[in-house]
Enzyme design. Structure first.
Site, mmCIF file in Angstrom:
data_model
loop_
_atom_site.group_PDB
_atom_site.id
_atom_site.type_symbol
_atom_site.label_atom_id
_atom_site.label_comp_id
_atom_site.label_asym_id
_atom_site.label_seq_id
_atom_site.Cartn_x
_atom_site.Cartn_y
_atom_site.Cartn_z
ATOM 1 C CG HIS A 26 -1.938 -0.817 1.080
ATOM 2 N ND1 HIS A 26 -3.436 -0.678 0.537
ATOM 3 C CD2 HIS A 26 -1.933 -2.166 1.220
ATOM 4 C CE1 HIS A 26 -4.140 -1.523 0.849
ATOM 5 N NE2 HIS A 26 -3.303 -2.776 0.915
ATOM 6 C CG ASP A 29 0.317 9.263 0.773
ATOM 7 O OD1 ASP A 29 0.033 8.060 1.085
ATOM 8 O OD2 ASP A 29 -0.434 10.228 1.156
#
Ligand code: GDG
Length: 466
Positions: free
Chosen positions: A156, A364
């Site tokens: 992720h 991110d």
């Protein structure tokens, strides 16, 4: 078709109607559609936390299997290797990395414990989907005990560049562990490129095609599967809050004033101080917005036991105080800083009320807030997304105003550009963004990942010791 067994560091609450966070929503939906099992840490720290104490509970067609951690495992596996080594380094913060040998040992041991917990419950045709950086060695631990299942991994968070990854202690071992999976999934094309480049420089893996490698006689697929949201559900939620009065008040105030919003876990990767400085720069450069522009930062508490998180919290409090001290007036303060978790419906409503979504992480994996902000907008009067080029989401959301979060001047200029953006341009950008988000949603993410995992060939087990 075999059952799905999803494994993540934490399990969510299967009994709840709505899950918070993209990972939990994605996993629960996937499990409910095929039936299966969700394995993860209960979130509790216990004294007698061995694998035999795992809890099994069933809700409809989904079983949850929770593992508990001892105080030492929590310290060395979760706070230690996962959050003081892997999280900072994968987010390019080698300076914040704090490596100790006992962290890696415990990280391997907890993964072994997860494997021990799962194995007695596995059926031969189960499909195993392992999530995120806490569980990189899980496949190798399962293979060591003879599992020949199809096992997929999804990261992720970003996969860093070769130089950064090769600075992570035990990176060679992590690589061998990753190569025990049948499918290694990343969020972005950039992550895939970084990983492939690393394999080319640091391993004997043979590339049969850009996304298929052969290693020690096994085939391993590599791909990017950008995680999405359920845009319809989030949009509906932005209308569900019973706090209608506040909505009307905020909406009316948008006629003269406007709100800039950000919502993040309070994490150094999210770029909060740089963002506050950019907003200060905006006010310094365009004093006509004094009394008119408000920046609302929601920062939900996160990993407070790790020093780097306490440090960033103190820095933000200091910055908020300094900017408000300089510019606030009797009826207006430039920054509203909320350091707690707020209900999801309220978050959706606040996104809808805000003219600008300022989402500027320094790094991110994806950033779901950027997608949620768009999903919550009103098509007639949509807000504008300002997005960091270092968020995975920037690969897809080309119609956002893309900025370099380190360049406070550039971000300040983007706020100004958004503040004066003509309605027609806002609608065009929103139209393109909402189509992208609705077409590439959470359902597509799991469907594409699971289809890819179902189509890989499995063969002889391999093992990689710590
Ligand atoms: C990791 C990766 C990747 C935030 N504040 C509140 C709140 N939130 C919700 C948001 C969003 C979720 O938490 C955060 O998701 P992000 O994707 O933005 O970030 P991470 O937590 O770092 O997630 C990331 C993600 O995994 C999925 O793959 O996108 O790159 O780092 O849903 O809305 N929710 C509530 N109150 C808050 O105050 N209820």
């Amino acid at each position: 078709m075999g059952r799905l067994v999803a494994v993540s560091n934490r399990t969510g609450d299967l009994g709840r109607k709505t899950q918070t966070g993209g990972l939990a929503v994605g996993i629960v939906d996937a499990l409910k559609s095929s039936g299966g099992m969700w394995v993860g840490w209960s979130g509790e720290v216990a004294d007698d936390a061995d694998a035999s104490n795992a809890q099994l509970e069933t809700y409809e067609n989904v079983t949850s299997l929770t593992v508990s951690l001892s105080v030492q495992e929590h310290e060395n596996y979760y706070l230690g290797f996962a959050n003081k080594v892997l999280w900072p380094s994968f987010h390019y913060r080698l300076d914040l990395m704090d490596y100790r040998t006992e962290f890696a040992k415990c990280y391997a041991a907890v993964n072994r414990k997860f494997a021990d917990t799962i194995l007695p419950h596995l059926r031969n045709d189960d499909l195993i989907w392992v999530h995120d950086y806490h569980l990189i060695p899980l496949a190798s631990e399962l293979r060591r005990q003879g599992s020949a299942h199809r096992i997929g991994f999804f990261l992720h968070i970003p996969f860093p560049s070769v130089d950064v990854f090769s600075a992570v202690p035990r990176h060679g071992w992590l690589r061998e562990c990753l190569l025990q999976y049948d499918l290694i999934g990343f969020q972005t094309k950039n992550d895939v490129q970084n990983f492939c480049r690393y394999l080319k420089e640091h391993s004997e893996a043979k590339f049969l095609s850009p996304n298929l490698i052969k290693w020690k006689g096994r085939m391993i697929s590599i791909g990017n599967f950008p995680i999405g949201i359920d845009a319809g559900r989030f949009s509906a939620m932005s209308h569900e809050s019973d706090d209608g009065i506040e909505f009307e008040r905020t909406r009316r105030s948008r006629l003269k004033r406007f709100q800039v919003i950000s919502a993040d876990r309070l994490d150094y990767s999210k770029g909060l101080p740089q963002r506050m400085k950019a907003f200060r720069k905006f006010l310094d450069s365009y004093p006509e917005y004094l009394g008119r522009a408000e920046y609302l930062q929601i920062a939900s508490p996160s990993r407070e036991d790790v020093t780097a998180y306490a440090d960033i919290r103190a820095e933000l409090e200091q910055l908020t105080g300094a900017v408000n001290g300089k510019y606030a007036d009797f009826n207006w303060a430039p920054i509203q800083y909320i350091n707690r978790n707020i209900p999801r419906e309220k978050l959706a409503l606040l996104f809808r009320c805000s003219l600008i979504g300022l989402i500027t992480p320094l790094r991110d994996g994806m950033n779901l807030v950027a997608k949620e902000y768009i999903a919550a907008q009103d098509a007639e009067d949509p807000g504008i997304l300002i997005l960091s080029k270092f968020a995975g989401a920037a690969e897809e959301l080309e119609d956002a105003l893309i900025v370099n979060p380190y360049d406070t001047n550039e971000v300040a200029q983007a706020i100004r550009r958004a503040a004066i953006m003509p309605m027609e341009e806002r609608r065009t950008r929103y139209g393109n963004l909402i189509s992208q988000i609705s077409d590439h949603d959470a359902q597509l993410w799991q469907d594409e990942y699971l289809a890819a995992l179902r189509s890989v060939q499995t063969d002889a087990p391999r093992s990689a010791g710590p």
